[in-house]
Design an enzyme around this catalytic site. Structure first.
Site, PDB file in Angstrom:
ATOM      1  N   GLY A  31       0.736  -1.179  -0.147  1.00 27.63           N
ATOM      2  CA  GLY A  31       0.083  -0.014  -0.010  1.00 27.63           C
ATOM      3  C   GLY A  31       0.686   1.540  -0.073  1.00 27.63           C
ATOM      4  CG  HIS A  37       2.769   0.673  -5.460  1.00 19.58           C
ATOM      5  ND1 HIS A  37       3.011   1.702  -4.405  1.00 19.58           N
ATOM      6  CD2 HIS A  37       3.493  -0.691  -4.852  1.00 19.58           C
ATOM      7  CE1 HIS A  37       3.712   1.019  -3.357  1.00 19.58           C
ATOM      8  NE2 HIS A  37       3.954  -0.261  -3.603  1.00 19.58           N
TER       9      HIS A  37
END
Ligand code: AMP
Length: 296
Positions: A31, A37
């Site tokens: 996260g 990402h």
């Protein structure tokens, strides 16, 4: 897009897609998403019918409890970024869902886990990584899983585990996404002070210098390391490791040859940074004195 918090609910959610033989692309993360990402999510979106993102800060891979405590988290922001990339499902389980009472299994690759990151963070770091990745792969059962080259040793070990244990999926490695000045993107970069942020570019600069030196004929890893450590020291950074390994076996090399990965790790202020570049080493003329051998 749906956010799901239990393995059972995720399995149920994916059952119809599996029944219809749809392809599932999976991006496991801890996260606090950044463009690195998102590049994995974009690739997964382009190549699959269904895209699953997992967000799980895995306690088993943290050797330093303070690092775990300070790891940045923002599920709401992550969900909105994931939605923007066309993610179908965000899997954000509780620690108790992944590690229920009595959890005792460890997946490990002792030899290549002990070096580099393992030597600094403890060999059990990669036991934690491989155990959680194995579990997530079993929960999601993706067609393809996407990992970043940024964590070179991690993706090497994941590929080895997938091959050794015959996980029925493909692993895709995506290139490292960098800030404009070369710093590899990392969730930890937000913890750099302005001064630390300025000096942090010394890591990618040292890798680029080593890359250029190899292109100019240098093969001796000790010399490459000395120059890099010196340059980092000059920037006020103490190197944790600077090494050159075979991309195929992850064995540390004495002389660079074949396809190699140059890796660096250093602490900049309170933050550990890692980076690497993959280099195809040009073959040297056999008579060139800069040539050498990895036999010691
Ligand atoms: P993390 O959340 O740090 O565990 O990273 C999740 C995935 O994103 C891993 O496969 C990382 O290698 C990948 N990743 C992290 N940073 C980058 C980056 N700068 N570029 C590409 N991939 C990255």
């Amino acid at each position: 897009m749906k956010t799901i918090t239990t393995s059972e609910a995720l399995r149920n959610e994916l059952a119809p897609a599996r029944g219809r033989a749809l392809t599932i692309g999976f991006v496991p993360t801890m996260g606090f998403l950044h463009d690195g990402h998102l590049s994995l999510l974009r690739r997964a979106r382009a190549e699959n019918d269904v895209v699953v993102l997992s967000i799980f800060v895995n306690p088993m891979q943290f050797n330093d409890p303070n690092d775990l405590l300070r790891y940045p988290r923002d599920l709401e922001r992550d969900a909105s970024l994931a939605h923007g990339e066309g993610t179908d499902l965000v899997f954000a389980p509780e620690v108790s869902d992944i590690y229920p009472d009595g959890f005792a299994t460890v997946v490990g690759i002792p030899a290549q886990s002990a070096i580099l990151e393992g030597a600094i963070r403890g060999a059990s770091h990669f036991d934690g990584v491989l155990t959680v990745v194995a579990k997530l792969l079993n929960i999601v059962q993706p067609t393809v899983a996407y990992f970043g080259q940024k964590d070179a040793q991690q993706v090497f070990l994941v590929q080895r585990m997938v091959r050794d244990l015959a996980f029925p999926l493909r692993v895709e490695v995506c290139p490292t996404v960098r800030e404009a000045d070369g710093l590899a993107m990392s969730s930890r970069n937000v913890r750099l002070s302005n001064d630390d942020r300025r000096v942090s570019i010394a890591l990618s600069a040292a890798l680029q210098s080593a890359h250029r030196a190899i292109e100019n004929g240098e093969r001796n890893v000790t010399i490459l390391r000395q120059r890099a450590v010196e340059a980092l020291k000059h920037a006020g950074i103490a190197t944790e490791y600077f090494d050159v390994v075979s991309a195929q076996s992850f064995e540390p090399l004495v002389m660079a040859s074949g396809t190699v990965i140059i890796l660096v790790a250093a602490r900049v202020g309170p933050v550990r940074l890692i980076d690497n570049v993959v280099v195809d080493v040009p073959t040297l003329d056999a008579r060139d004195p800069a040539g050498g051998t990895n036999e010691v």
